[in-house]
Scaffold this active site. Structure first.
Site, mmCIF file in Angstrom:
data_model
loop_
_atom_site.group_PDB
_atom_site.id
_atom_site.type_symbol
_atom_site.label_atom_id
_atom_site.label_comp_id
_atom_site.label_asym_id
_atom_site.label_seq_id
_atom_site.Cartn_x
_atom_site.Cartn_y
_atom_site.Cartn_z
ATOM 1 C CG ASP A 84 43.215 41.751 35.640
ATOM 2 O OD1 ASP A 84 44.140 41.073 36.116
ATOM 3 O OD2 ASP A 84 42.013 41.477 35.823
ATOM 4 C CG ASP B 244 45.616 38.631 40.552
ATOM 5 O OD1 ASP B 244 45.649 39.134 39.416
ATOM 6 O OD2 ASP B 244 44.569 38.526 41.212
#
Length: 445
Positions: free
Chosen positions: A120, A323
């Site tokens: 992440d 992202d």
């Protein structure tokens, strides 16, 4: 929208059709592609699963913008070792763990205990489920600290304890450091520990991570997560002397179940011919990867978007981030409206009723225009159809795979370029040199 529908994410791989592999030779692909849906196909389960993912994306964006990570420990340019590092295979977590994140195999402890951890880039601290964790997925592997000869807890009063969000030290200095964190729609309590971490053959001694003890909610990756953000406890910060605060990834198509993507660590072995745009720093959101998106094209035409809706502004929260944990790109409302209208204008076909949070859907044959994100530094990333449209299982409906962000609050001004729009591209994060790069690369198998 309620997140109680999140278990339906497991359906997403069933109700979406496979796509055709794309060429890796260039960012600029054909100007249009034909989509031929079959009208009248069953859509209720597919729409519900996509709606659940849309809600999960919303919760994620809210949580990553409101959970502080603390200031960066240093911005000095590191000096990595002068050698290439073995690439780390990564796979979409959807087919394997029913999560939207991309995952890698990690070995934690001595001897190594294998976990499939989420990668992440918009989070910092690493955390894994530990033995006797309340609320962790009982069917997934967990880490047993007592079975590792190299595990140790991180005490209160240590620099690492000061860097976690909401540290807890009820027993005072010298006791184990605890902390609380919010991740998407979940919250958890963890104890800070250190142990050996291996990603493929890349071994980090005494890596600091959270040992999950209590979890509430169902959006925490079941086997843990490693944060590749820019904060003090991220992988980049903990390994800056080894990997020089540089990494890249190529994300396979999210419908794949293969570890055909790669995470590359360090400056050696990164693409030599890659167009880069400056990496921006927001002191209010220090972990996130901001870039200056200056425009969007639909087909060959630049969309008329107010520059204030694209401009980077740390005070107002406006700007664009890259992202990989959000699945579908979210654009600030005026940006999305302009892109949607331009897209519909190029297609020139009446839209079908909205489905699963998407409002630009078609149940007849359409020619899909390309969408191009334009960045400072003369960088243009043109998306092929597989990165633009989401399809129902039988081809009954095809929808533009983008949506508007929240209508108000600090999140309303943010543009989030998500994983579906990044798949089959090499995305380079060179924090040491303040740049982000894009290069077309086929990594779906």
């Amino acid at each position: 929208m309620s997140l109680l529908a999140l278990p339906l994410l497991a359906f997403l791989s069933i109700f979406l059709t496979p796509t055709t592999a794309v060429s890796s030779s260039t960012l600029q692909l054909a100007r249009s592609h034909s989509v031929t849906p079959n009208a009248g196909a069953p859509l209720s389960a597919w729409a519900a699963s996509v709606a659940a993912q849309s809600a999960a994306d919303t919760a994620r964006i809210v949580s990553m913008l409101t959970s502080g990570a603390g200031p960066l420990t240093t911005r000095a340019k590191p000096k990595p070792k002068n050698r290439a590092n073995p690439p780390v295979p990564i796979a979409p977590g959807r087919q394997i763990l029913s999560i939207p994140n991309y995952i890698a195999r990690a070995g934690l402890g001595t001897p190594a205990q294998t976990l499939l951890v989420a990668i992440d880039p918009s989070n910092d601290a690493a955390w894994v489920p530990c033995s006797a964790c309340a609320g962790c997925a009982a069917s997934s592997p967990s880490f047993s600290p007592t079975q590792s000869s190299t595990y140790r807890t991180v005490p209160c009063g240590s620099p690492q304890c000061a860097q976690v969000p909401s540290p807890s030290c009820p027993a005072g200095v010298g006791s184990s450091c605890g902390f609380n964190l919010t991740y998407a729609a979940s919250t958890f309590q963890a104890v800070l520990g250190q142990d050996s971490l291996a990603l493929e053959n890349n071994v980090v001694v005494s890596y600091t991570f959270g040992c999950l003890r209590v979890v509430s909610g169902n959006s925490v990756p079941p086997q843990g997560l490693i944060g590749f953000g820019r904060g003090p406890l991220s992988f980049l910060s903990q390994t800056k002397d080894t990997y020089g605060s540089v990494f890249s990834y190529c994300l396979p198509n999210y419908r794949s179940s293969n570890f055909s993507g790669t995470l590359k660590l360090g400056p050696i072995g990164q693409p030599k011919r890659i167009k880069t745009t400056p990496l921006l720093y927001n002191p209010h959101r220090p972990s996130l990867y901001y870039v200056n998106m200056i425009g969007i094209r639909v087909g060959s035409n630049v969309v008329q978007v107010p520059q204030s809706a694209l401009a980077f502004n740390p005070v107002t929260g406006s700007g664009t981030i890259i992202d990989a944990g959000t699945m579908f790109t979210r654009l600030a409302a005026p940006v999305y409206a302009a892109v949607r209208d331009a897209f519909r204008g190029r297609v020139r076909t009446p839209v079908a009723p909205p489905l699963g949070g998407f409002d630009t859907c078609y149940n007849v044959t359409v020619s899909v225009p390309t969408v191009t994100f334009m960045f400072a530094g003369a960088v243009a990333v043109t998306l092929p159809e597989e990165n633009v449209m989401i399809h129902s299982s039988s081809g009954g409906v095809a929808c533009l795979a983008m949506a508007a962000g929240p209508s108000d609050g600090v999140n309303a001004a943010l543009n989030v370029l998500a994983s579906m729009q990044q798949q089959n591209q090499r995305v380079l994060f060179d924090v040491a040199n303040g740049r982000v790069g894009f290069s077309r690369e086929l990594c779906t198998a």
